[in-house]
Design a protein around this motif. Structure first.
Motif, PDB file in Angstrom:
ATOM      1  N   PHE A 171       0.849  -1.071  -0.039  1.00 48.14           N
ATOM      2  CA  PHE A 171       0.157   0.052   0.019  1.00 48.14           C
ATOM      3  C   PHE A 171       0.801   1.184   0.037  1.00 48.14           C
ATOM      4  O   PHE A 171       1.999   1.309   0.574  1.00 48.14           O
ATOM      5  N   SER A 172       0.244   2.396  -0.591  1.00 45.20           N
ATOM      6  CA  SER A 172       1.066   3.535  -0.615  1.00 45.20           C
ATOM      7  C   SER A 172       0.655   4.727   0.371  1.00 45.20           C
ATOM      8  O   SER A 172       1.663   5.179   0.623  1.00 45.20           O
ATOM      9  N   THR A 173      -0.461   4.425   0.775  1.00 42.26           N
ATOM     10  CA  THR A 173      -0.709   5.254   2.018  1.00 42.26           C
ATOM     11  C   THR A 173      -1.381   4.727   3.351  1.00 42.26           C
ATOM     12  O   THR A 173      -1.732   3.765   3.018  1.00 42.26           O
ATOM     13  N   ALA A 174      -1.332   5.785   4.276  1.00 36.87           N
ATOM     14  CA  ALA A 174      -1.782   4.914   5.620  1.00 36.87           C
ATOM     15  C   ALA A 174      -3.501   4.569   5.439  1.00 36.87           C
ATOM     16  O   ALA A 174      -3.716   3.717   6.070  1.00 36.87           O
ATOM     17  N   GLU A 175      -3.986   5.505   4.542  1.00 33.00           N
ATOM     18  CA  GLU A 175      -5.317   5.098   4.493  1.00 33.00           C
ATOM     19  C   GLU A 175      -5.653   4.004   3.832  1.00 33.00           C
ATOM     20  O   GLU A 175      -6.539   3.097   4.331  1.00 33.00           O
ATOM     21  N   GLU A 176      -4.919   3.583   2.585  1.00 34.59           N
ATOM     22  CA  GLU A 176      -4.947   2.222   2.175  1.00 34.59           C
ATOM     23  C   GLU A 176      -4.799   1.120   3.162  1.00 34.59           C
ATOM     24  O   GLU A 176      -5.428   0.143   2.925  1.00 34.59           O
ATOM     25  N   ALA A 177      -3.925   1.204   3.782  1.00 34.64           N
ATOM     26  CA  ALA A 177      -3.336   0.356   4.889  1.00 34.64           C
ATOM     27  C   ALA A 177      -4.450   0.173   5.825  1.00 34.64           C
ATOM     28  O   ALA A 177      -4.938  -0.930   6.351  1.00 34.64           O
ATOM     29  N   ALA A 178      -5.026   1.151   6.424  1.00 33.39           N
ATOM     30  CA  ALA A 178      -6.093   1.176   7.283  1.00 33.39           C
ATOM     31  C   ALA A 178      -7.363   0.391   6.732  1.00 33.39           C
ATOM     32  O   ALA A 178      -8.042  -0.233   7.353  1.00 33.39           O
ATOM     33  N   VAL A 179      -7.912   0.812   5.689  1.00 36.10           N
ATOM     34  CA  VAL A 179      -9.113   0.154   4.904  1.00 36.10           C
ATOM     35  C   VAL A 179      -8.593  -1.249   4.686  1.00 36.10           C
ATOM     36  O   VAL A 179      -9.879  -2.121   5.143  1.00 36.10           O
ATOM     37  N   GLU A 182      -9.373  -2.727   8.190  1.00 36.68           N
ATOM     38  CA  GLU A 182     -10.680  -2.607   8.751  1.00 36.68           C
ATOM     39  C   GLU A 182     -11.465  -3.783   7.986  1.00 36.68           C
ATOM     40  O   GLU A 182     -12.180  -4.366   8.452  1.00 36.68           O
ATOM     41  N   THR A 183     -11.067  -4.147   6.675  1.00 42.01           N
ATOM     42  CA  THR A 183     -11.835  -5.074   6.005  1.00 42.01           C
ATOM     43  C   THR A 183     -11.522  -6.472   6.654  1.00 42.01           C
ATOM     44  O   THR A 183     -12.399  -7.293   6.695  1.00 42.01           O
ATOM     45  N   GLN A 184     -10.264  -6.603   7.033  1.00 40.13           N
ATOM     46  CA  GLN A 184     -10.014  -7.982   7.453  1.00 40.13           C
ATOM     47  C   GLN A 184     -10.438  -8.069   8.938  1.00 40.13           C
ATOM     48  O   GLN A 184     -10.935  -9.390   9.214  1.00 40.13           O
ATOM     49  N   SER A 185     -10.467  -6.987   9.430  1.00 41.23           N
ATOM     50  CA  SER A 185     -11.067  -7.109  10.735  1.00 41.23           C
ATOM     51  C   SER A 185     -12.758  -7.636  10.861  1.00 41.23           C
ATOM     52  O   SER A 185     -13.149  -8.282  11.573  1.00 41.23           O
ATOM     53  N   SER A 186     -13.443  -6.966   9.938  1.00 38.71           N
ATOM     54  CA  SER A 186     -14.829  -7.212   9.695  1.00 38.71           C
ATOM     55  C   SER A 186     -15.004  -8.792   9.233  1.00 38.71           C
ATOM     56  O   SER A 186     -16.090  -9.415   9.954  1.00 38.71           O
ATOM     57  N   VAL A 187     -14.026  -9.259   8.394  1.00 35.84           N
ATOM     58  CA  VAL A 187     -14.117 -10.679   8.115  1.00 35.84           C
ATOM     59  C   VAL A 187     -14.039 -11.558   9.139  1.00 35.84           C
ATOM     60  O   VAL A 187     -14.818 -12.379   9.764  1.00 35.84           O
ATOM     61  N   GLN A 229     -18.567 -19.643   6.401  1.00 33.88           N
ATOM     62  CA  GLN A 229     -17.753 -19.067   5.272  1.00 33.88           C
ATOM     63  C   GLN A 229     -17.478 -17.548   5.742  1.00 33.88           C
ATOM     64  O   GLN A 229     -18.109 -17.434   6.512  1.00 33.88           O
ATOM     65  N   PRO A 230     -16.441 -16.757   5.433  1.00 32.18           N
ATOM     66  CA  PRO A 230     -16.156 -15.436   5.634  1.00 32.18           C
ATOM     67  C   PRO A 230     -17.456 -14.628   5.230  1.00 32.18           C
ATOM     68  O   PRO A 230     -17.892 -14.927   4.271  1.00 32.18           O
TER      69      PRO A 230
END
Length: 230
Positions: A171-179, A182-187, A229-230
């Protein structure tokens, strides 16, 4: 001290239960303690007799134990490598080792509930984490990202664990890494919630089941958990 667990209706020897001497040595009322242990271990229709009479070496006729002679015909499945391995696992578990059981050889409701817990752990390992440390790590970084969001996602105050992920990822930005986090956390939370719900309901169903059908119930619950399933 060892007790042999027997099916009172069929006289089948189920297993040998060991109560560690180290526990008995510090127990003020040994008889009461042993009684409490047996009450927890015994399923409906089972009795306990003091002594070490494993089912592969003895039979029980309702009055006495009889050693199996080498020339006697034995159930072939008893001596398959798979059965011997399960027997060894059972003995190690009775000694206090935390080892899994194979569902084909579950002997009582306690084993069935253990297998449901094991299936839940394996499902979470498959979709969530490969171990407790990694799971704890995921939880911490998720909490850091959540707090960062609450603070307005300041670019000059990126959380340490988020910064670590940004550094090693593509990832290039902290925002991308944070998203991504968050996605993995939701799963992860979805799998954990669903698994926990089925695990608790399944164990309750096994506890309430009859001796005749608890195994089928446990096997169905395990299959449902494995198919999450996730």
């Amino acid at each position: 001290m060892k007790y042999t667990i027997i099916d009172d209706a069929t006289n089948e020897i189920i297993r040998v239960l060991k109560i560690p001497n180290a526990v008995l040595d510090v127990e003020a009322d040994k008889e009461a303690f042993i009684s409490d242990v047996l009450e927890l271990e015994l399923e409906d229709g089972q009795i306990a007799i003091e002594g070490n009479y494993p089912p592969e070496l003895f039979t029980y006729d309702g009055f006495d134990f009889h050693e199996i002679e080498e020339t006697e015909t034995r159930d072939p499945i008893l001596w398959t490598p798979e059965k011997l391995l399960v027997q060894l696992i059972n003995e190690l578990r009775d000694e206090g080792y935390m080892l899994p059981l194979h569902r084909k050889f579950m002997k009582n409701k306690e084993h069935a509930r253990d297998l449901i817990d094991l299936a839940a752990s394996q499902t979470c390992e498959k979709y969530v984490s490969k171990g407790k440390f990694t799971l704890t790590e995921y939880m911490l970084v998720s909490d850091e990202v959540k707090a960062w969001r609450t603070a307005g996602s300041p670019s000059d105050a990126i959380p340490e664990m988020l910064a670590d992920w940004l550094e090693v990822s593509d990832f290039s930005t902290a925002e991308e890494a944070a998203v991504d986090i968050e996605t993995q956390s939701s799963v992860m939370k979805h799998v954990i919630r669903n698994t926990r719900k089925k695990r608790l309901a399944g164990k309750r169903a096994v506890t309430a089941a009859t001796i005749e059908n608890f195994k089928d119930i446990a096997i169905n619950v395990i299959a449902e958990i494995e198919n999450i399933q996730p």
